[in-house]
Design a protein around this motif. Structure first.
Motif, mmCIF file in Angstrom:
data_model
loop_
_atom_site.group_PDB
_atom_site.id
_atom_site.type_symbol
_atom_site.label_atom_id
_atom_site.label_comp_id
_atom_site.label_asym_id
_atom_site.label_seq_id
_atom_site.Cartn_x
_atom_site.Cartn_y
_atom_site.Cartn_z
ATOM 1 N N GLU A 145 0.820 -1.208 0.000
ATOM 2 C CA GLU A 145 0.000 0.000 0.000
ATOM 3 C C GLU A 145 0.855 1.259 0.000
ATOM 4 N N LEU A 146 1.965 1.206 0.740
ATOM 5 C CA LEU A 146 2.866 2.365 0.760
ATOM 6 C C LEU A 146 3.478 2.595 -0.609
ATOM 7 N N VAL A 151 3.782 5.714 -5.892
ATOM 8 C CA VAL A 151 3.585 5.813 -7.341
ATOM 9 C C VAL A 151 2.498 6.836 -7.675
ATOM 10 N N GLN A 152 1.406 6.804 -6.937
ATOM 11 C CA GLN A 152 0.303 7.745 -7.186
ATOM 12 C C GLN A 152 0.735 9.181 -6.919
ATOM 13 N N ARG A 153 1.436 9.394 -5.807
ATOM 14 C CA ARG A 153 1.877 10.751 -5.478
ATOM 15 C C ARG A 153 2.855 11.281 -6.528
ATOM 16 N N THR A 154 3.756 10.439 -7.006
ATOM 17 C CA THR A 154 4.704 10.859 -8.045
ATOM 18 C C THR A 154 3.969 11.241 -9.328
ATOM 19 N N LEU A 169 -5.450 16.571 -4.028
ATOM 20 C CA LEU A 169 -5.214 15.126 -4.033
ATOM 21 C C LEU A 169 -3.769 14.811 -3.645
ATOM 22 N N ARG A 170 -2.864 15.647 -4.112
ATOM 23 C CA ARG A 170 -1.458 15.413 -3.763
ATOM 24 C C ARG A 170 -1.232 15.563 -2.261
ATOM 25 N N GLN A 176 -1.233 10.512 3.572
ATOM 26 C CA GLN A 176 -1.366 9.050 3.620
ATOM 27 C C GLN A 176 0.002 8.379 3.566
ATOM 28 N N GLU A 177 0.895 8.934 2.787
ATOM 29 C CA GLU A 177 2.249 8.387 2.677
ATOM 30 C C GLU A 177 2.968 8.443 4.012
#
Length: 204
Positions: A145-146, A151-154, A169-170, A176-177
């Motif tokens: 999950e981390l 990947v999503q944040r990048t 969203l970022r 969350q990260e």
């Protein structure tokens, strides 16, 4: 009926197969030459096709088969040891400095070690093998999950300049990260290698 096998008289006259002999025989028979077994390199290339040059009754067939079996074990053991050393090194680095890159490299090393165990499972049945796979699977899931959040944040960060509305969203992904990172770092810090090392050594 055509056959790729040589007449018994020809086989009996052949010296122990090597690349030069196999190539010459292949050219004579009009088929593609195939490399033969070389004890020094511990390889047997295309063993099914190699039977074209060795009849079942030939003593050299049994010798080549035994040599092939002896060659497989050391190769698999060496590959397993290399994957284990890589995994242990990446785990140590991730425990010393928990970062996005360290998490990624540890997951890669874990997947490769698991793949090596799956390969061994095709030729070996061992309780140590299944135990090791289960432990590695749990550790991989603990970081999944981390890593997805990384990947999503990048991806969002790269698009934020073009789509400013993605900033919200970022920020959510960054929070969350941090939350997932604390949990994952604690789990990685508790990871031990003594049992895994004992199981890997038993498999080798």
């Amino acid at each position: 009926m055509e056959t790729n096998r040589l007449p018994q008289s020809n086989v009996a006259a052949l010296p122990p197969p090597d690349a030069a002999v196999v190539g010459a025989v292949a050219s004579q028979q009009g088929i593609s030459p195939l490399p033969a077994f070389h004890p020094s390199s511990l390889h047997w290339h295309n063993s099914d096709a190699a039977q074209r040059f060795l009849l079942p009754g030939d003593s050299r067939t049994a010798t080549a088969t035994r040599a092939m079996k002896l060659a497989v074990g050391p190769c698999l053991a060496e590959a397993l040891q290399a994957r284990w050393q890589s995994y242990r090194e990446q785990l140590r680095l991730c425990q010393a400095e928990f970062s996005e890159e360290a998490v990624h490299e540890l997951r890669v090393a874990t997947r490769r070690l698991m793949a090596q165990l799956v390969l061994l499972g095709c030729v070996l049945r061992s309780p140590e093998l299944e135990k090791a796979r289960r432990v590695l699977k749990r550790r991989l899931v603990a970081l999944g999950e981390l890593r997805d959040t990384h990947v999503q944040r990048t991806f969002i960060s790269r698009k934020a300049a073009r789509f400013p509305e993605l900033m919200l969203l970022r920020r959510f992904l960054e929070r969350q990260e941090r939350r997932l990172g604390k949990t994952a770092a604690a789990k990685v810090g508790r990871c031990k290698t003594k049992k895994l090392e004992r199981w890997v050594e038993a498999l080798r």
